[in-house]
Write an enzyme that holds these catalytic residues in place. Sequence first.
Site, mmCIF file in Angstrom:
data_model
loop_
_atom_site.group_PDB
_atom_site.id
_atom_site.type_symbol
_atom_site.label_atom_id
_atom_site.label_comp_id
_atom_site.label_asym_id
_atom_site.label_seq_id
_atom_site.Cartn_x
_atom_site.Cartn_y
_atom_site.Cartn_z
ATOM 1 N N ILE A 52 -57.154 -13.100 -11.510
ATOM 2 C CA ILE A 52 -57.666 -14.152 -12.391
ATOM 3 C C ILE A 52 -58.165 -13.481 -13.654
ATOM 4 O O ILE A 52 -58.610 -12.325 -13.645
ATOM 5 C CB ILE A 52 -58.777 -14.963 -11.702
ATOM 6 C CG1 ILE A 52 -59.947 -14.060 -11.297
ATOM 7 C CG2 ILE A 52 -58.224 -15.733 -10.509
ATOM 8 C CD1 ILE A 52 -61.146 -14.818 -10.746
ATOM 9 N N TYR B 159 -65.504 -6.074 -3.094
ATOM 10 C CA TYR B 159 -66.265 -7.126 -3.788
ATOM 11 C C TYR B 159 -66.794 -8.140 -2.799
ATOM 12 O O TYR B 159 -66.266 -8.328 -1.701
ATOM 13 C CB TYR B 159 -65.395 -7.830 -4.835
ATOM 14 C CG TYR B 159 -64.350 -8.735 -4.233
ATOM 15 C CD1 TYR B 159 -64.624 -10.087 -3.975
ATOM 16 C CD2 TYR B 159 -63.086 -8.249 -3.903
ATOM 17 C CE1 TYR B 159 -63.659 -10.914 -3.400
ATOM 18 C CE2 TYR B 159 -62.127 -9.062 -3.326
ATOM 19 C CZ TYR B 159 -62.427 -10.401 -3.073
ATOM 20 O OH TYR B 159 -61.482 -11.217 -2.494
ATOM 21 N N TYR C 240 -60.465 -20.289 -11.548
ATOM 22 C CA TYR C 240 -59.446 -21.149 -10.965
ATOM 23 C C TYR C 240 -59.406 -22.525 -11.629
ATOM 24 O O TYR C 240 -58.757 -23.447 -11.130
ATOM 25 C CB TYR C 240 -59.672 -21.277 -9.457
ATOM 26 C CG TYR C 240 -59.452 -19.956 -8.749
ATOM 27 C CD1 TYR C 240 -58.164 -19.530 -8.435
ATOM 28 C CD2 TYR C 240 -60.521 -19.134 -8.435
ATOM 29 C CE1 TYR C 240 -57.954 -18.309 -7.791
ATOM 30 C CE2 TYR C 240 -60.324 -17.916 -7.797
ATOM 31 C CZ TYR C 240 -59.038 -17.497 -7.484
ATOM 32 O OH TYR C 240 -58.830 -16.302 -6.861
ATOM 33 N N PHE D 133 -67.753 -17.213 -0.788
ATOM 34 C CA PHE D 133 -66.434 -17.819 -0.600
ATOM 35 C C PHE D 133 -65.378 -16.767 -0.255
ATOM 36 O O PHE D 133 -64.296 -17.107 0.223
ATOM 37 C CB PHE D 133 -66.011 -18.626 -1.832
ATOM 38 C CG PHE D 133 -65.827 -17.800 -3.083
ATOM 39 C CD1 PHE D 133 -64.645 -17.094 -3.313
ATOM 40 C CD2 PHE D 133 -66.831 -17.738 -4.032
ATOM 41 C CE1 PHE D 133 -64.482 -16.348 -4.470
ATOM 42 C CE2 PHE D 133 -66.666 -16.996 -5.193
ATOM 43 C CZ PHE D 133 -65.487 -16.277 -5.417
ATOM 44 N N ASP D 134 -65.694 -15.474 -0.501
ATOM 45 C CA ASP D 134 -64.713 -14.433 -0.170
ATOM 46 C C ASP D 134 -65.400 -13.068 -0.196
ATOM 47 O O ASP D 134 -66.395 -12.864 -0.912
ATOM 48 C CB ASP D 134 -63.541 -14.442 -1.155
ATOM 49 C CG ASP D 134 -62.356 -13.633 -0.648
ATOM 50 O OD1 ASP D 134 -62.321 -13.306 0.565
ATOM 51 O OD2 ASP D 134 -61.466 -13.303 -1.453
ATOM 52 N N PHE E 64 -69.241 -12.484 -8.829
ATOM 53 C CA PHE E 64 -68.668 -11.350 -8.101
ATOM 54 C C PHE E 64 -69.603 -10.140 -8.181
ATOM 55 O O PHE E 64 -70.120 -9.801 -9.259
ATOM 56 C CB PHE E 64 -67.292 -10.946 -8.671
ATOM 57 C CG PHE E 64 -66.217 -11.960 -8.437
ATOM 58 C CD1 PHE E 64 -65.491 -11.968 -7.248
ATOM 59 C CD2 PHE E 64 -65.926 -12.918 -9.405
ATOM 60 C CE1 PHE E 64 -64.497 -12.906 -7.034
ATOM 61 C CE2 PHE E 64 -64.935 -13.858 -9.191
ATOM 62 C CZ PHE E 64 -64.214 -13.850 -8.001
#
Length: 571
Positions: A88, A58, A114, A68-69, A131
Amino acid sequence: VAPGSRCLLLLLLLLLGVLGAPALGDPGPLEDVVIDRYYIPKICLREAQMGDFIRYHYNGTFKDGKKFDSSYDRGATVAGVVGVGRLITGMDRGLQGMCVNERRHLIVPPHLGYGSIGVAGLIPPDATLYFDVVMLDIWNKNDKLQITTLSKPERCNRTVENSDFVRYHYNGTLLDGTPFDSSYSKGSTYDTYVGTGWLIKGMDQGLLGMCAGEKRSIIIPPFLAYGEKGYGTVIPPQASLVFSVLLVDFHNPKDGVFLEHLEVPESCKRRAVTGDFVRYHYNGTLMDGTLFDSSYSRNQTYNTYIGKGYIIPGMDQGLQGVCVGEQRRVVIPPHLAYGENGAGKHKIPGSAVLIFDVHVIDFHNPADPVEIETVFRPEGCNVTTRNRDFVRYHYNCSLLDGTRLFSSHDYEKPQEVTLGANKVIEGLNSGLLDMCAGERRVLIVPPHLGHGESGARGVPGSAVLRFEVELISMEEGVPEGYLFIWHGEPPANLYEQMDLDKDGGIPADEFSTFIKTQVAEGKGRLMPSSDPEKVIADMFQNQDRNQDGKITPDELKLKSDEDQEKIHEEL
């Protein structure tokens, strides 16, 4: 609208503005995950369900595109269980129902991500997350091996069992199709024992029951493969594996030679045993049908003794008991063939099972005599052939497989020969002895009494010959070394009687006239021949010792005087 109603509507709008109602055109905060299935594979064998183990890649960004990731950046996929609260909530929901290789865009609202806390230094409070996900693997702890038979030979006499040694080709991929290994790229099969711990458990199970030549697709869940650790850099942790397998051959170390009798002649009077010399044709193949050698391609039989170690042990055993003309399949395990090393000259891989389709042309033993079968013998047969007799006979000569070689019927007259004069092969000479005129025989002549290892024009080396012979006529012969014998005592004054014109010399014509007269009067006989004139000329040549064209009294000698033999006498 009535004045009172206008005042009420204005008040409501002001109140909504104070409470922070969304402006016109703003859909407001999301209540659930937004899922965009922007790529769905044509074939979807399984969808991710709650409780399934999954592996995926992902990229995670904010609305403005800032990343962010990313699992790609870490160089490792993410593995986990879906739908049980380990992710999550938005991701848990967004991944369910995905197929392997499916791609999705997910928009996860803050309360499913979050929330108002965020992740310090990474995700601010109340952040909506975006995502881009690709599903790579799905499995469940209750999964079993998935075996699909892609093709299977019509004939399958035996299937793989535990402790068998197998040779197979394979392509190995992850569930998403990413290749990680292939035997084809190495140019050799993968060779190993089954059920003894040399393979991963899933492959140990997946090879059971296969036939040589069968193709299978085997899907192995991680817990039957490399599990949580994976394997090096090519197989990630918790990866399902897909193997496309072609079983080339297999055997068991306890196997012996397997024989299949394809065609056995109805008449089999004799079977080959140790010490026999066998001539046979063969095609040699591997279990997958690959031809590695053939005597037919050389147009020459393979000739060898059996049971004496001149050939591989499996063939030594496999040719025991064959009949002439038999066609037999001999399946030989590698420990009775070329073993682990194979035979490069013949393109035989190590540990290969060999299949020989054999056609036995003939066999014999070096101690064999001529085999004689009397087909017809006239009644009242009192006079039979002996060595030195002159015989006329017809014959047909063939190999034991029926291949026609020669026949006297192809010529205008029968074959003529003096027996015992080394004019025919020893076996035929023996077979013509003790025959009556009109008798018919079948003779089987082994090569040591025929044309030997070298053969002859039209006759293969070491060939057993079959003759059909018929004796047409016979003439009594003379002893070896004689051209003429007297039936009684020769004349005392032989030279005077032979010198017809009494001139003291005997020329060739006088000599010939005298000998012919003795034969005509029954006083003696010539060596039988198709050319009596040549026999008389040879006699004259022997007596004309100085080769001056006439015989003198000093030159004329009886054969008995020369040999000191008085049983028969010859000029």
